[in-house]
Design a protein around this motif. Structure first.
Motif, PDB file in Angstrom:
ATOM      1  N   ARG A   1       0.846  -1.210   0.000  1.00 32.89           N
ATOM      2  CA  ARG A   1       0.000   0.000   0.000  1.00 32.89           C
ATOM      3  C   ARG A   1       0.870   1.245   0.000  1.00 32.89           C
ATOM      4  NH1 ARG A   1      -5.497  -0.909   1.416  1.00 32.89           N
ATOM      5  NH2 ARG A   1      -5.672   1.261   1.963  1.00 32.89           N
ATOM      6  N   THR A   2       1.959   1.219   0.742  1.00 27.93           N
ATOM      7  CA  THR A   2       2.854   2.366   0.800  1.00 27.93           C
ATOM      8  C   THR A   2       3.489   2.620  -0.554  1.00 27.93           C
ATOM      9  OG1 THR A   2       3.331   1.906   3.113  1.00 27.93           O
ATOM     10  CG2 THR A   2       4.864   3.344   1.952  1.00 27.93           C
ATOM     11  N   LEU A   3       3.930   1.540  -1.226  1.00 34.10           N
ATOM     12  CA  LEU A   3       4.526   1.682  -2.544  1.00 34.10           C
ATOM     13  C   LEU A   3       3.524   2.237  -3.549  1.00 34.10           C
ATOM     14  CD1 LEU A   3       6.858   1.173  -4.527  1.00 34.10           C
ATOM     15  CD2 LEU A   3       5.973  -1.148  -4.842  1.00 34.10           C
ATOM     16  N   LEU A   4       2.301   1.715  -3.528  1.00 38.35           N
ATOM     17  CA  LEU A   4       1.269   2.188  -4.448  1.00 38.35           C
ATOM     18  C   LEU A   4       0.956   3.648  -4.221  1.00 38.35           C
ATOM     19  CD1 LEU A   4      -1.178  -0.859  -4.335  1.00 38.35           C
ATOM     20  CD2 LEU A   4       0.174  -0.133  -6.293  1.00 38.35           C
ATOM     21  N   SER A   5       0.914   4.050  -2.959  1.00 37.37           N
ATOM     22  CA  SER A   5       0.564   5.442  -2.661  1.00 37.37           C
ATOM     23  C   SER A   5       1.599   6.397  -3.195  1.00 37.37           C
ATOM     24  CB  SER A   5       0.394   5.636  -1.145  1.00 37.37           C
ATOM     25  OG  SER A   5       1.611   5.451  -0.476  1.00 37.37           O
TER      26      SER A   5
ATOM     27  N   GLU B   1      -8.623   5.083 -10.595  1.00 35.89           N
ATOM     28  CA  GLU B   1      -9.131   5.945  -9.534  1.00 35.89           C
ATOM     29  C   GLU B   1      -8.148   6.095  -8.371  1.00 35.89           C
ATOM     30  OE1 GLU B   1     -11.779   7.851  -9.490  1.00 35.89           O
ATOM     31  OE2 GLU B   1     -12.310   7.237 -11.520  1.00 35.89           O
ATOM     32  N   THR B   2      -7.553   4.998  -7.919  1.00 33.49           N
ATOM     33  CA  THR B   2      -6.694   5.087  -6.725  1.00 33.49           C
ATOM     34  C   THR B   2      -5.463   4.196  -6.801  1.00 33.49           C
ATOM     35  OG1 THR B   2      -8.020   3.372  -5.618  1.00 33.49           O
ATOM     36  CG2 THR B   2      -8.608   5.673  -5.169  1.00 33.49           C
TER      37      THR B   2
ATOM     38  N   GLY C   1      -4.116   2.076  -3.548  1.00 36.15           N
ATOM     39  CA  GLY C   1      -2.880   2.531  -2.917  1.00 36.15           C
ATOM     40  C   GLY C   1      -2.961   3.922  -2.326  1.00 36.15           C
ATOM     41  N   TYR C   2      -3.816   4.777  -2.907  1.00 36.06           N
ATOM     42  CA  TYR C   2      -3.955   6.126  -2.360  1.00 36.06           C
ATOM     43  C   TYR C   2      -5.389   6.597  -2.545  1.00 36.06           C
ATOM     44  CZ  TYR C   2      -3.001  10.937  -1.149  1.00 36.06           C
ATOM     45  OH  TYR C   2      -3.001  12.162  -0.521  1.00 36.06           O
ATOM     46  N   THR C   3      -6.112   6.691  -1.457  1.00 39.47           N
ATOM     47  CA  THR C   3      -7.527   7.075  -1.520  1.00 39.47           C
ATOM     48  C   THR C   3      -7.759   8.524  -1.090  1.00 39.47           C
ATOM     49  OG1 THR C   3      -7.883   6.204   0.718  1.00 39.47           O
ATOM     50  CG2 THR C   3      -8.308   4.716  -1.126  1.00 39.47           C
ATOM     51  N   GLY C   4      -6.700   9.255  -0.769  1.00 41.15           N
ATOM     52  CA  GLY C   4      -6.837  10.643  -0.341  1.00 41.15           C
ATOM     53  C   GLY C   4      -6.764  10.767   1.163  1.00 41.15           C
TER      54      GLY C   4
ATOM     55  N   ALA D   1     -14.447  13.029  -2.971  1.00 40.43           N
ATOM     56  CA  ALA D   1     -14.519  11.653  -3.466  1.00 40.43           C
ATOM     57  C   ALA D   1     -13.871  10.710  -2.461  1.00 40.43           C
ATOM     58  CB  ALA D   1     -13.836  11.536  -4.823  1.00 40.43           C
ATOM     59  N   MET D   2     -14.475   9.528  -2.280  1.00 35.92           N
ATOM     60  CA  MET D   2     -14.085   8.669  -1.169  1.00 35.92           C
ATOM     61  C   MET D   2     -13.810   7.237  -1.605  1.00 35.92           C
ATOM     62  SD  MET D   2     -17.018   9.782   1.587  1.00 35.92           S
ATOM     63  CE  MET D   2     -18.177   8.693   0.768  1.00 35.92           C
ATOM     64  N   GLY D   3     -12.953   6.575  -0.829  1.00 35.23           N
ATOM     65  CA  GLY D   3     -12.746   5.149  -0.956  1.00 35.23           C
ATOM     66  C   GLY D   3     -11.900   4.753  -2.149  1.00 35.23           C
TER      67      GLY D   3
END
Length: 420
Positions: A16-20, A143-144, A148-151, A200-202
């Protein structure tokens, strides 16, 4: 991996960190320190007064006092959100600039990985809603970056700020009420409810109103968690696309090759004709084969100038545009979906002279068209239908390929023809 419980997670923390990291470079801008200077009428004290009045309205609309107390406990006027809402992009991305950043080798590789990893879960969603697995993964990636990064902007604060502001107050006030309804239903906590600066969420970036309409409790946990539960995310995307009109068993479209001298005014991206009609005009598949003998209507899309790719698109393409009303976005999602199952890349490549127009250069292009008596009413620096039609009319009158594409190349042609 089984996704049957709420504790099922997308990936490890490391992934998740890498994707973000990659997503930050492309998708969302977090609300950090602001350089925006509000007018004197916009200040924290006035905002808090607005919040007090809004809470009274929210109570009348059925939001509980408990939710209001929790939701607005640490909410302040977010100047960074206002800055992002008003920011006029300095440059308008060309199709190629957008597309090449969206459909990357990294995203294709990761998409293939997730398509295989979650095949059994995705196939169940496909059976239920009719949306092929590759499209679900493509939307998720666009979208994310696959979650990895949802805001990281607090949704209540961002929506309250945008509701307080006059520019689009009605729209965002409705979204704020919807966000409070989500909290009232117990689907997510205030601390978890974070997303883009615009609300925008999720993992699929639903606005709150769309969450209420289309979010699905895919793992039967009793809540709809678009941040952490992949069953909820996949089912919600499938439900959304089905409700938008997705046609089971149909493709989105195809890249095609246009014959020499083709009438580019037919490429309006809207007018549909049977495939047989386009076949008679000499259009073939991009690899030179004949168009399929299918009874389907299609529209012709030319997202760049006459040197770029051309596409015949079907009903599902327009469903993608209902998610995000942009040809560049829709083509990126559709092509990414194709690449995830091994289909080839585009036959056209980015020209060496591809160059974006700055806001001032768009105004200059509009001004030069207006000087030559083309229908440009407002020099607003925004490329819309009027500007595109004016460009097309200019091209027709000057024996240029009438692709209607406002480019830096066209600006230079205008400058040259006007002797400047």
């Amino acid at each position: 991996m089984t996704l049957g419980t709420k504790h099922s997670r997308l990936t490890s923390l490391a992934l998740r960190t890498l994707l973000s990291f990659f997503a930050v470079l492309f998708i969302l801008q977090p609300a950090t320190a602001s350089t925006y200077t509000p007018p004197p009428t916009q200040n924290e004290a006035d905002f808090q007064k607005w919040v007090t009045d809004f809470k009274k309205q929210a109570l009348k609309q059925g939001i509980s006092q408990k939710t209001l107390n929790i939701a607005f406990k640490d909410v302040h006027l977010n100047l960074r959100v206002l800055e992002l809402d008003r920011r006029q992009p300095e440059f308008a991305q060309t199709f190629w600039q957008y597309f090449n950043r969206a459909v990357t080798s990294w995203r294709i590789v990761k998409g293939k990985f997730f398509l295989q990893k979650y095949h059994s879960e995705l196939s169940e969603v496909t059976k239920k809603y009719g949306v092929p697995e590759r499209f679900l993964v493509a939307f998720w990636g666009m979208e994310t970056n696959f979650g990895g990064y949802t805001g990281n902007t607090p949704i209540i604060e961002s929506l309250a700020t945008l509701s307080y502001d006059d520019r689009r107050s009605n729209f965002f006030t409705k979204e704020l009420i919807s966000a409070l309804e989500i909290l009232d239903q117990g689907n997510v906590t205030v601390d978890e409810m974070k997303g883009s600066w615009a609300g925008a969420m999720g993992q699929c970036q639903f606005m709150p109103s769309n969450y209420l309409k289309y979010a699905v409790d895919g793992d039967n946990s009793g809540t709809k968690d678009l941040w952490n539960s992949l069953p909820d995310v996949f089912n919600s995307m499938g439900n959304f696309l089905e409700k938008l009109g997705w046609q089971r068993g149909e493709n989105w479209g195809r890249e095609v090759a246009l014959p020499k001298g083709f009438d580019l005014t037919l490429a309006d991206g809207k007018t549909k004709h049977p495939l047989a009609y386009w076949q008679k005009l000499g259009i073939k598949l991009a690899d030179g084969r004949a168009l399929p003998n299918e009874v389907m209507d299609a529209a012709l899309v030319l997202p760049y100038d006459y040197r770029g790719p051309a596409f015949l698109v079907y009903d599902n393409y327009f469903v993608i545009k209902r998610w995000n009303n942009s040809d560049s976005y829709a083509l990126a999602v559709a092509h990414l979906a194709d690449r995830l199952v091994g289909r080839p890349g585009l036959t056209k490549t980015q020209p060496k002279d591809d160059r974006s127009l700055s806001h001032q250069q768009i105004i200059e292009l509009q001004d030069r068209l207006k000087r030559d008596h083309y229908d440009i009413r407002v020099l607003d620096g925004i490329i819309g239908g009027k500007t595109r039609q004016a460009v097309r009319n200019y091209q027709i009158n000057n024996n240029l390929p009438p692709d209607g594409y406002p480019s830096y190349r066209m600006l230079e042609i205008l400058r040259k023809n006007q002797g400047e």
